[in-house]
Design an enzyme around this catalytic site. Structure first.
Site, short mmCIF file in Angstrom:
data_model
loop_
_atom_site.label_atom_id
_atom_site.label_comp_id
_atom_site.label_asym_id
_atom_site.label_seq_id
_atom_site.Cartn_x
_atom_site.Cartn_y
_atom_site.Cartn_z
N ASP A 1 0.81 -1.22 0.00
CA ASP A 1 0.00 0.00 0.00
C ASP A 1 0.84 1.27 0.00
O ASP A 1 0.34 2.35 -0.31
CB ASP A 1 -0.92 0.02 1.23
N GLU B 1 -4.85 -3.99 -7.52
CA GLU B 1 -5.84 -4.75 -6.75
C GLU B 1 -7.15 -3.97 -6.73
O GLU B 1 -7.19 -2.81 -6.35
CB GLU B 1 -5.36 -5.04 -5.32
#
Length: 895
Positions: A474, A544
């Site tokens: 992330d 994603e």
């Protein structure tokens, strides 16, 4: 002395010898996986320390039997200590599970009263071959989670200051610890990771087991060599792009001299796979007690320059051809000290930035539209090879080309399978846990992170299937940690692209990543992907994303939920959702009620869910396909689940393909016709490396009563790996609120290449992009498909016959005809076997969840593994959204 390594199975060497690939004077070095005969027990229940436990004959009465690899909690489940933790809320009743439902146990310490707050012992006895006397004996641990003390035959081999880190790989020279030709005892005391340690974690995907997957989670291997050992062989490729007519190979390996004297010898090798073996060698002198990297370049070894090589390709672009490399160190010109054999691919993987700043990946100079899914191993890290084989086959059957591993770095079997199948692998570290809490790292985490990276890259670099490595998920690492990672990647000569993170956040050292992970993860309607221009829409590389939950069919729900909790949706349902923002499926359920009508039962909810996931997954993959190479990659979050779940999968935990699977499979046809939700045009997407010319496109529009309201044909050409747009589909005035579009695409010879069927609404889905969150975009208007509930019952005639079978499968055909006057919506086909009517899974349908127009006929083929053969043959079950279930026995074979 220890160092990490990758060894290949001795059976490969034996096979090479049997084919005459190796000199007759060379003998394979021994290698044994210490798989069976292990016992485990809590240190709280064991009297004595490692010195006693590691003596041959130590009594293990009351210990639990297991094989390795296996985590502590998995062993206890296998031994019947706990009820199935995957059913209902059983997991919450297990000692040590005190963390908040939907919370992130990864970021908490194990409770002090948990059975897993203390170390657990793994113990086994093994024989070292008598032939290993006088050789160097090596013991390798490919994965220990998280800390360990290791003892052999009463002597301590290593302690928990040295053995720390879930992704470390350890090899020890145990020559002075073991007794060749006799039994030896090994004891490993393992401790679980703490809250701020770099373990194997489950974040918001699913719950975390109470032991945090502590234990020996990958193989333990015993091997031997002469005084010089050979490790980490791998081959890199340089092509003369754009030509593919020549390849220049560089072979690398690491040699360790364990003796106290300098050693002279020859490193020689063979490559097999081309029309004739390729041979090469290089003299080497090794200082005493040293470790040396050796490089054999095409300049020094001209035989490593290949003409017209057989390349490794992702399976949709060509054959994933594998060569075989054998390296051996020949000491004093006559004695083989060590040998390693690996499979490898001649492949060059590159990356570039598009003019729009998006990452574009290339294999052998050809652009690749990455279309894949995020991988989840079993929550307890159990490995079932037949299950794994089926999952890889599902990936290929759907038309995906990539699997992403986020912090769940799988074993050699997994990687070897990806190599053989031509499935690309994106690998990297995990998000949302200690791996990205760099500000809290002490010196140990800094050391463990670097050594973990080195250990993993040294093994992964040899695999042609590796597409990229991600240093973060992330977030990109801060400058000092990114530099440490970059230094390791340079040290190991990592040959593939490196991305700073899976997000668009700029890294301090390497700048823009070229990728994004801007959501969504929860429900968005089909038009989102082509309408969104700021978040997860079909542009760039989305590492994603997802159209939301994936509620499985009723049959799977019954294996997850107790009967009393089956309906309405309740806390037990939500327990099988995720964590954080995904702790329930409320957004999905609300949209389902507004778009398809309030569900009356679990069965009704499941059927409407299949419609939602079919259209959702199809639209996402179609949008990224139509927009290539403005769009360069899409990873569905996720491919599968770590336990029975209601979210983020393309097939359920029981390996049942349903709506999302077949919507994906439809979207990813090699030549595919599709409807565009933004401008209503029809597009043809060609996934082949050759052009498709003179294609005939036929579109027909129907209202709810099946009256034709529009029809049009066109002829078009589609370039290789390209897209062609055609005419627009109107919305005729006065058409029913719910209406239908059928698309068909024919080759120039009249062969049906692609068919597609859409249910559309005059009442559009409306997205409020201004209020988008990181995980979804809210809706202010919803399509109206409630009229589907009033479809009249459909009348389907069917026959079910066996076909001549392939070597690995049984094959059957199903012929269908809609003999009613209305639409047959989402016709589902299943096979069951035996008196109990067990559903045959895994199963491989060429199409399913079908929509049949009045009078329409379809012929479907299905394959099942021969291991599921039934003497009387399987039975076909046929049902659908508006089709009552019928059962058909296998028809007699044609005479």
């Amino acid at each position: 002395m220890k160092f990490t390594f990758l060894v290949r199975c001795a059976a490969i060497v034996a096979f090479a010898c049997s084919l005459g690939f190796l000199p007759a004077t060379a003998s394979a070095q021994s290698r044994v996986v210490l798989r069976d005969g292990w016992k485990i027990q809590s240190s709280a229940k064991v009297t004595g320390g490692g010195e006693d436990i590691s003596h041959v004959g130590f009594r293990t009465v009351g210990w639990y039997s297991t094989s390795v690899p296996q985590t502590v909690f998995a062993v206890l489940v296998d031994n019947g200590v706990y009820k199935n933790p995957y059913f209902g809320m059983n997991l919450r009743s297990i000692p040590g599970v005190e963390y908040k439902i939907g919370g992130q146990f990864a970021n908490e310490d194990i409770p002090a009263d948990s059975p897993y707050a203390v170390p657990w012992w793994y113990r086994t006895e093994f024989e070292v071959p008598a032939a290993d006397k006088g050789k160097q004996v090596w013991l390798s641990f490919r994965g220990i989670n998280y800390r360990a003390n290791i003892w052999i035959n009463g002597k301590k081999l290593a302690d928990s200051d040295e053995i720390v880190g879930a992704f470390r790989r350890y090899e020890f020279n145990v020559t002075d610890f073991v007794h060749p030709g006799a039994n030896n005892a090994l004891a490993v005391e393992v401790s679980a990771p703490g809250a701020n340690e770099l373990g194997i974690t489950w974040v918001d995907w699913n719950p975390t087991p109470p032991d945090k997957d502590m234990g020996l989670w990958q193989e333990v291997v015993l091997s031997s060599s002469g005084p010089v050992s050979l490790r980490h062989p791998f081959v890199t490729t340089k092509l003369d792009l754009p030509s593919l007519d020549s390849a220049h190979l560089t072979v690398r390996a690491q040699l360790q001299n364990t003796s106290t004297e300098a050693v002279k010898g020859v490193l020689r090798g063979w490559i097999h796979g081309e029309s004739s073996p390729i041979e090469f060698s290089q003299p080497v002198e090794l200082p005493p007690a040293s470790r040396t990297g050796v490089v054999l370049s095409p300049d020094a070894a001209p035989s490593l320059n290949l003409l017209h090589p057989k390349l490794w390709w992702p399976y949709q672009m060509g054959q994933p051809f594998l060569h075989q490399l054998t390296l051996e160190f020949l000491q004093d010109g006559k004695t083989v000290s060590d040998r390693q054999t690996i499979s490898f691919g001649i492949v060059q993987t590159d990356s570039e930035m598009t003019p729009q700043g998006y990452l574009l990946l290339k294999v052998n100079g050809k652009p690749v539209l990455v279309r894949g899914g995020g991988w989840a191993p079993d929550m307890m890290l159990r490995v079932n090879e037949s299950r794994r084989e089926a999952e890889f086959r599902y990936v290929k059957e759907m038309g995906l080309n990539t699997i992403r591993l986020e912090g769940k770095l799988e074993d050699e079997s997994f990687m070897d399978r990806a190599d053989r199948d031509g499935i690309l692998i994106m690998a990297g570290w995990c998000c949302c846990d200690a791996w990205e809490k760099w500000g809290k790292w002490g010196e140990e985490n800094k050391r463990v992170s670097v050594e973990s990276l080195r250990d993993q890259l040294l093994r992964l670099r040899a695999h042609p299937s590796l597409l990229v490595w991600l240093n973060g998920s992330d977030n990109p690492p801060p400058a000092d940690r990114e530099q440490a990672y970059l230094d390791v990647e340079k040290e190991v000569q990592w040959p593939k692209p490196v991305i700073s993170s899976a997000s668009a956040k700029k890294a301090e050292l390497t700048g823009d990543s070229g990728v994004k992970m801007s959501g969504p993860y929860d429900y968005v309607p089909p038009d989102y992907w082509l309408l969104d221009s700021n978040h997860g829409g079909a542009f760039g590389f989305n590492t994603e994303t997802s159209p939301g939950p994936a509620v499985p069919p009723l049959e799977e729900l019954k294996t997850i939920l107790p009967q009393e909790s089956l309906w309405p949706i309740n806390d037990v349902w939500n327990f099988h959702a995720g964590g954080g923002e995904f702790r329930n499926i409320d957004l999905f359920a609300d949209a389902l009620a507004k778009r398809y009508g309030e569900a009356k039962s679990a069965a009704d909810f499941a059927w409407k869910s299949q419609a939602m996931t079919y259209e959702g997954e199809r639209a996402m993959f179609e949008a990224y396909g139509r927009n290539k190479y403005k769009s360069t990659g899409i990873i569905q979050w996720m491919l599968n689940n770590a336990w029975p779940s209601l979210i983020w999968h393309l097939y359920d935990y029981s390996l049942r393909p349903a709506g999302g699977y077949f919507g994906t499979k439809k979207a990813l046809e090699s030549v595919h016709v599709q409807f565009s939700y933004d401008d209503r045009t029809v597009a043809v997407v060609n996934g082949k490396q050759q052009p498709e010319n003179s294609l005939k496109l036929v579109a027909r529009l129907y209202d709810l009563s099946m009256a034709e309201k529009f029809a049009r044909e066109a002829t078009l050409d589609v370039p290789a790996d390209g897209v062609a747009k055609s005419f627009s589909i109107p919305e005729p005035p006065g058409i029913s609120t719910t209406y239908f579009l059928q698309l068909q695409l024919f080759s120039s010879t009249g062969e049906l290449l692609s068919r597609n069927f859409y249910w559309l609404s005059t009442q559009p889905d409306v997205l409020n992009f201004a209020k988008s969150e990181w995980y979804y975009t809210p809706m202010s208007g919803f399509a109206d498909f409630t009229a589907l509930q009033s479809l009249p019952p459909a009348k389907i005639a069917a026959t079910f016959r066996a076909l001549p079978s392939r070597s690995r499968d049984e094959a059957y055909s199903v012929s269908l005809e809609n003999r009613g006057k209305g639409l047959a919506f989402l016709v589902r086909l299943r096979l069951v076997a035996g008196k109990q009517g067990r559903e045959i899974l895994p199963i491989f349908w060429d199409d399913n969840y079908l929509c049949l127009l009045p009078g329409e006929q379809r012929h479907i083929v299905v394959h099942v593994e021969k291991s599921q053969r039934q003497d009387s043959g399987p039975t076909l079950l046929l049902d659908g959204f508006n089709v009552k279930e019928v059962s058909l026995p296998l028809a007699p074979a044609a005479q």
